[in-house]
Design a protein around this motif. Structure first.
Motif, mmCIF file in Angstrom:
data_model
loop_
_atom_site.group_PDB
_atom_site.id
_atom_site.type_symbol
_atom_site.label_atom_id
_atom_site.label_comp_id
_atom_site.label_asym_id
_atom_site.label_seq_id
_atom_site.Cartn_x
_atom_site.Cartn_y
_atom_site.Cartn_z
ATOM 1 N N LEU A 140 0.846 -1.199 0.000
ATOM 2 C CA LEU A 140 0.000 0.000 0.000
ATOM 3 C C LEU A 140 0.875 1.240 0.000
ATOM 4 O O LEU A 140 1.801 1.354 0.796
ATOM 5 C CB LEU A 140 -0.908 -0.006 1.230
ATOM 6 C CG LEU A 140 -1.746 1.262 1.482
ATOM 7 C CD1 LEU A 140 -2.763 1.482 0.365
ATOM 8 C CD2 LEU A 140 -2.443 1.191 2.843
ATOM 9 N N HIS A 141 0.572 2.159 -0.914
ATOM 10 C CA HIS A 141 1.280 3.434 -0.979
ATOM 11 C C HIS A 141 0.242 4.550 -0.932
ATOM 12 O O HIS A 141 -0.656 4.610 -1.776
ATOM 13 C CB HIS A 141 2.101 3.535 -2.273
ATOM 14 C CG HIS A 141 2.899 4.800 -2.385
ATOM 15 N ND1 HIS A 141 3.487 5.213 -3.556
ATOM 16 C CD2 HIS A 141 3.199 5.767 -1.468
ATOM 17 C CE1 HIS A 141 4.110 6.357 -3.360
ATOM 18 N NE2 HIS A 141 3.951 6.712 -2.096
ATOM 19 N N ARG A 190 -2.647 0.476 -4.216
ATOM 20 C CA ARG A 190 -2.460 -0.793 -3.512
ATOM 21 C C ARG A 190 -2.370 -1.940 -4.507
ATOM 22 O O ARG A 190 -3.062 -1.948 -5.528
ATOM 23 C CB ARG A 190 -3.639 -1.045 -2.560
ATOM 24 C CG ARG A 190 -3.457 -2.254 -1.639
ATOM 25 C CD ARG A 190 -4.668 -2.470 -0.766
ATOM 26 N NE ARG A 190 -4.493 -3.583 0.169
ATOM 27 C CZ ARG A 190 -5.464 -4.139 0.874
ATOM 28 N NH1 ARG A 190 -6.700 -3.684 0.751
ATOM 29 N NH2 ARG A 190 -5.218 -5.153 1.685
ATOM 30 N N HIS A 233 -8.163 1.337 6.307
ATOM 31 C CA HIS A 233 -7.212 0.400 6.899
ATOM 32 C C HIS A 233 -7.164 0.580 8.417
ATOM 33 O O HIS A 233 -6.115 0.435 9.034
ATOM 34 C CB HIS A 233 -5.839 0.593 6.254
ATOM 35 C CG HIS A 233 -5.887 0.431 4.766
ATOM 36 N ND1 HIS A 233 -5.786 -0.795 4.155
ATOM 37 C CD2 HIS A 233 -6.082 1.339 3.765
ATOM 38 C CE1 HIS A 233 -5.897 -0.644 2.840
ATOM 39 N NE2 HIS A 233 -6.070 0.633 2.586
ATOM 40 N N ILE A 266 -3.454 3.867 10.163
ATOM 41 C CA ILE A 266 -3.224 2.701 9.316
ATOM 42 C C ILE A 266 -2.746 1.541 10.191
ATOM 43 O O ILE A 266 -1.730 1.644 10.879
ATOM 44 C CB ILE A 266 -2.160 2.984 8.233
ATOM 45 C CG1 ILE A 266 -2.581 4.168 7.346
ATOM 46 C CG2 ILE A 266 -1.903 1.728 7.390
ATOM 47 C CD1 ILE A 266 -3.765 3.898 6.469
ATOM 48 N N PHE A 293 -1.528 -2.553 10.189
ATOM 49 C CA PHE A 293 -0.864 -3.474 9.274
ATOM 50 C C PHE A 293 -1.507 -4.864 9.295
ATOM 51 O O PHE A 293 -1.491 -5.569 8.296
ATOM 52 C CB PHE A 293 0.621 -3.582 9.610
ATOM 53 C CG PHE A 293 1.319 -2.251 9.621
ATOM 54 C CD1 PHE A 293 1.538 -1.550 8.443
ATOM 55 C CD2 PHE A 293 1.739 -1.673 10.815
ATOM 56 C CE1 PHE A 293 2.168 -0.317 8.438
ATOM 57 C CE2 PHE A 293 2.374 -0.443 10.818
ATOM 58 C CZ PHE A 293 2.586 0.239 9.634
ATOM 59 N N LYS A 311 4.209 -7.642 3.968
ATOM 60 C CA LYS A 311 3.454 -6.386 4.033
ATOM 61 C C LYS A 311 4.399 -5.209 3.834
ATOM 62 O O LYS A 311 5.446 -5.125 4.476
ATOM 63 C CB LYS A 311 2.767 -6.260 5.394
ATOM 64 C CG LYS A 311 1.960 -4.990 5.571
ATOM 65 C CD LYS A 311 0.621 -5.065 4.881
ATOM 66 C CE LYS A 311 -0.238 -3.862 5.198
ATOM 67 N NZ LYS A 311 -1.612 -3.993 4.636
ATOM 68 N N PHE A 345 4.219 -0.916 3.450
ATOM 69 C CA PHE A 345 3.439 0.320 3.468
ATOM 70 C C PHE A 345 4.359 1.511 3.273
ATOM 71 O O PHE A 345 5.409 1.608 3.918
ATOM 72 C CB PHE A 345 2.668 0.478 4.775
ATOM 73 C CG PHE A 345 1.980 1.813 4.908
ATOM 74 C CD1 PHE A 345 1.071 2.242 3.950
ATOM 75 C CD2 PHE A 345 2.255 2.648 5.983
ATOM 76 C CE1 PHE A 345 0.444 3.485 4.062
ATOM 77 C CE2 PHE A 345 1.638 3.889 6.111
ATOM 78 C CZ PHE A 345 0.729 4.303 5.145
#
Length: 263
Positions: free
Chosen positions: A40-41, A58, A82, A182, A184, A193, A195
């Motif tokens: 996810l960015h 994402r 999220h 956010i 995780f 994962k 981010f």
């Protein structure tokens, strides 16, 4: 900034998944679905309230392992939040929560890899499903944008790959985007994962990590924060767990130019 308080429930989860690898593998086998990776960015463009857009990009890969897992991923609704533990004390008819309006989905890609190895790339046309909610600012009804993507008939053994990119204007969604959290972890195990949060140089942003390692930070035309995790258990719904006290998360608070005191 870090906080190190941890509940007995989450301590048990840590022991189960990280100190006993055989048990961890057994738990993965029993999961209804497993995220093989999840990236996810989130990035903020602009510096002033009326010109800032927040972009969500994402990509993830899910292995479906049961009929329940297939049912859980038969559709995807954007935007996604999220922060599954977020709760607002308000009458049900207010539909209180963090909603986004004027959302633009720039890209949505879906691929399904069947158990026999064949790959199906699918173009999905979303269903636009607006939702009414009572805004916090003036207690009037507003409209949020939601787009539902029907994935189709999934079977155990299928692998689903999804990539999407959408954006929303900051000024029109001030309550939801002024500060957000956010997490995780989620309802399913995640093997890998990643981010990233980034913003333009000159935009003031507070980025605070709780209960986890500090991010790697890069400075330049953009400031970029990176977090990376492996083997995250599906502990968001553990009995007795309090995610905001037990699980690593990040709080991001943007401070546009006109919100900062100047002399």
């Amino acid at each position: 900034m870090k906080q190190f308080s941890i509940s007995i429930a989450f301590l048990f989860v840590l022991i189960l998944f990280f100190l006993t690898p055989g048990t961890c593998l057994a738990q993965l086998d029993k999961a209804d679905a497993v995220f093989e990776y999840d990236s996810l960015h989130i990035y903020s463009s602009g510096k002033k309230t009326d010109f800032i857009y927040v972009h969500f990009k994402r990509s993830y890969r899910i292995k479906i392992q049961s009929n329940k897992g297939a049912n859980d991923f038969e559709s995807i609704t954007l935007p996604e939040w999220h922060d599954p533990s977020l709760y607002f004390h308000a009458p049900e008819q207010h539909n209180a929560g963090k909603h986004l309006g004027a959302v633009e989905v720039e890209d949505f890609r879906l691929s399904i890899i069947k158990a026999d190895g064949s790959r199906v790339d699918t173009i999905v046309t979303p269903l636009y499903e607006p939702e009414r909610f009572v805004g916090i600012k003036d207690s009037k009804y507003e409209t949020a944008s939601y787009y539902k993507y029907l994935i189709g008939d999934l079977q155990p053994g299928d692998i689903v790959e999804i990539k999407y990119n959408y954006s929303a204007p900051y000024g029109e969604n001030l309550f939801s985007l002024l500060t957000f959290r956010i997490f995780f972890h989620g309802s399913y195990p995640v093997l890998e994962k990643h981010f990233t949060y980034s913003h333009l140089k000159g935009l003031e942003v507070d980025v605070t990590t709780y209960l986890g390692d500090e991010p790697a930070v890069e400075y330049g035309a953009e400031t970029k924060y990176d977090w990376h995790f492996q083997n995250l258990p599906a502990c968001m719904e553990e009995s007795g767990i309090k995610p905001y006290l037990d699980l690593p998360h990040v709080i991001i608070s943007m401070k546009p130019y006109e919100m900062i005191y100047t002399v």
